[in-house]
Design a protein around this motif. Structure first.
Motif, PDB file in Angstrom:
ATOM      1  N   MET A  17       0.841  -1.187   0.000  1.00  0.00           N
ATOM      2  CA  MET A  17       0.000   0.000   0.000  1.00  0.00           C
ATOM      3  C   MET A  17       0.882   1.244   0.000  1.00  0.00           C
ATOM      4  O   MET A  17       1.791   1.370   0.818  1.00  0.00           O
ATOM      5  CB  MET A  17      -0.938   0.008   1.199  1.00  0.00           C
ATOM      6  N   LEU A  18       0.598   2.147  -0.933  1.00  0.00           N
ATOM      7  CA  LEU A  18       1.326   3.414  -1.018  1.00  0.00           C
ATOM      8  C   LEU A  18       0.574   4.533  -0.327  1.00  0.00           C
ATOM      9  O   LEU A  18       1.180   5.393   0.315  1.00  0.00           O
ATOM     10  CB  LEU A  18       1.563   3.803  -2.478  1.00  0.00           C
ATOM     11  N   SER A  19      -0.763   4.545  -0.489  1.00  0.00           N
ATOM     12  CA  SER A  19      -1.573   5.607   0.106  1.00  0.00           C
ATOM     13  C   SER A  19      -2.980   5.097   0.348  1.00  0.00           C
ATOM     14  O   SER A  19      -3.432   4.158  -0.299  1.00  0.00           O
ATOM     15  CB  SER A  19      -1.609   6.839  -0.811  1.00  0.00           C
ATOM     16  N   SER A  20      -3.658   5.755   1.300  1.00  0.00           N
ATOM     17  CA  SER A  20      -5.021   5.382   1.634  1.00  0.00           C
ATOM     18  C   SER A  20      -5.725   6.565   2.290  1.00  0.00           C
ATOM     19  O   SER A  20      -5.122   7.262   3.115  1.00  0.00           O
ATOM     20  CB  SER A  20      -5.034   4.192   2.597  1.00  0.00           C
ATOM     21  N   THR A  21      -6.976   6.767   1.934  1.00  0.00           N
ATOM     22  CA  THR A  21      -7.757   7.816   2.590  1.00  0.00           C
ATOM     23  C   THR A  21      -8.323   7.332   3.928  1.00  0.00           C
ATOM     24  O   THR A  21      -8.791   8.137   4.721  1.00  0.00           O
ATOM     25  CB  THR A  21      -8.905   8.307   1.693  1.00  0.00           C
ATOM     26  N   THR A  22      -8.256   6.020   4.193  1.00  0.00           N
ATOM     27  CA  THR A  22      -8.777   5.463   5.442  1.00  0.00           C
ATOM     28  C   THR A  22      -7.859   5.768   6.619  1.00  0.00           C
ATOM     29  O   THR A  22      -8.321   6.064   7.709  1.00  0.00           O
ATOM     30  CB  THR A  22      -8.973   3.941   5.312  1.00  0.00           C
ATOM     31  N   SER A  23      -6.549   5.668   6.399  1.00  0.00           N
ATOM     32  CA  SER A  23      -5.589   5.903   7.478  1.00  0.00           C
ATOM     33  C   SER A  23      -4.237   6.270   6.871  1.00  0.00           C
ATOM     34  O   SER A  23      -3.987   6.020   5.698  1.00  0.00           O
ATOM     35  CB  SER A  23      -5.440   4.655   8.358  1.00  0.00           C
ATOM     36  N   ALA A  24      -3.379   6.835   7.709  1.00  0.00           N
ATOM     37  CA  ALA A  24      -2.016   7.129   7.270  1.00  0.00           C
ATOM     38  C   ALA A  24      -1.282   5.804   7.062  1.00  0.00           C
ATOM     39  O   ALA A  24      -1.412   4.882   7.866  1.00  0.00           O
ATOM     40  CB  ALA A  24      -1.302   7.976   8.307  1.00  0.00           C
ATOM     41  N   VAL A  25      -0.534   5.703   5.977  1.00  0.00           N
ATOM     42  CA  VAL A  25       0.213   4.486   5.672  1.00  0.00           C
ATOM     43  C   VAL A  25       1.623   4.623   6.235  1.00  0.00           C
ATOM     44  O   VAL A  25       2.303   5.619   5.994  1.00  0.00           O
ATOM     45  CB  VAL A  25       0.266   4.243   4.146  1.00  0.00           C
ATOM     46  N   ASN A  26       2.045   3.628   7.004  1.00  0.00           N
ATOM     47  CA  ASN A  26       3.400   3.608   7.543  1.00  0.00           C
ATOM     48  C   ASN A  26       4.349   3.201   6.417  1.00  0.00           C
ATOM     49  O   ASN A  26       4.346   2.046   5.997  1.00  0.00           O
ATOM     50  CB  ASN A  26       3.493   2.617   8.699  1.00  0.00           C
ATOM     51  N   PRO A  27       5.181   4.120   5.912  1.00  0.00           N
ATOM     52  CA  PRO A  27       6.056   3.782   4.787  1.00  0.00           C
ATOM     53  C   PRO A  27       7.104   2.723   5.126  1.00  0.00           C
ATOM     54  O   PRO A  27       7.611   2.049   4.233  1.00  0.00           O
ATOM     55  CB  PRO A  27       6.717   5.120   4.424  1.00  0.00           C
ATOM     56  N   GLU A  28       7.409   2.551   6.411  1.00  0.00           N
ATOM     57  CA  GLU A  28       8.385   1.537   6.831  1.00  0.00           C
ATOM     58  C   GLU A  28       7.763   0.141   6.929  1.00  0.00           C
ATOM     59  O   GLU A  28       8.482  -0.854   6.842  1.00  0.00           O
ATOM     60  CB  GLU A  28       8.993   1.925   8.185  1.00  0.00           C
ATOM     61  N   ALA A  29       6.448   0.068   7.132  1.00  0.00           N
ATOM     62  CA  ALA A  29       5.765  -1.227   7.282  1.00  0.00           C
ATOM     63  C   ALA A  29       4.342  -1.125   6.737  1.00  0.00           C
ATOM     64  O   ALA A  29       3.375  -1.279   7.482  1.00  0.00           O
ATOM     65  CB  ALA A  29       5.757  -1.659   8.741  1.00  0.00           C
ATOM     66  N   PRO A  30       4.196  -0.864   5.430  1.00  0.00           N
ATOM     67  CA  PRO A  30       2.848  -0.739   4.868  1.00  0.00           C
ATOM     68  C   PRO A  30       2.143  -2.093   4.820  1.00  0.00           C
ATOM     69  O   PRO A  30       2.787  -3.139   4.911  1.00  0.00           O
ATOM     70  CB  PRO A  30       3.117  -0.224   3.456  1.00  0.00           C
TER      71      PRO A  30
END
Length: 119
Positions: A17-30
């Motif tokens: 997952m790169l991006s989501s409107t549901t929640s912030a995406v953790n770039p270290e552990a998506p």
């Protein structure tokens, strides 16, 4: 790619997952998704970020997949269910991307997932 070409199978492919409107995406552990496909049927599993584990199943028609999903949230243990529609796109480098539209928390949502290159 012409409009008449169908993108490759999702079978055995992994996406993050790169991006989501549901929640912030953790770039270290998506959240990471593994997909399988056979004869127009799609299924898979996912885990990471805000999700303890999840499962999805659905169908594919051309470059659109329709899925039902269920997952358990890390923070609360809440079980979340829903349905979504994803458009499959292919980048210039040949890697696939999923543009997912679904409803959660009573509102329309959008997430983008990119294929992870095979090891």
């Amino acid at each position: 790619m012409t409009a008449t070409q169908t993108l490759p199978s999702l079978d055995g492919r992994t996406f993050k997952m790169l991006s989501s409107t549901t929640s912030a995406v953790n770039p270290e552990a998506p959240s990471t998704f593994r997909y399988f496909e056979r004869d127009g049927v799609i299924w898979g599993d996912y885990t990471g970020d805000t999700v303890t584990f999840g499962r999805c199943v659905g169908t594919r028609a051309g470059d659109v997949i329709n899925v039902s999903f269920v997952h358990v949230l890390v923070a609360t243990g809440e079980v979340v269910t829903g349905t979504g529609v994803s458009e499959i796109e292919q980048d210039d480098d040949g890697m696939l991307r999923l543009v997912e539209r679904y409803e959660m928390h009573g509102a329309p949502q959008l997430s983008i997932c990119a294929e992870v290159p095979a090891a």
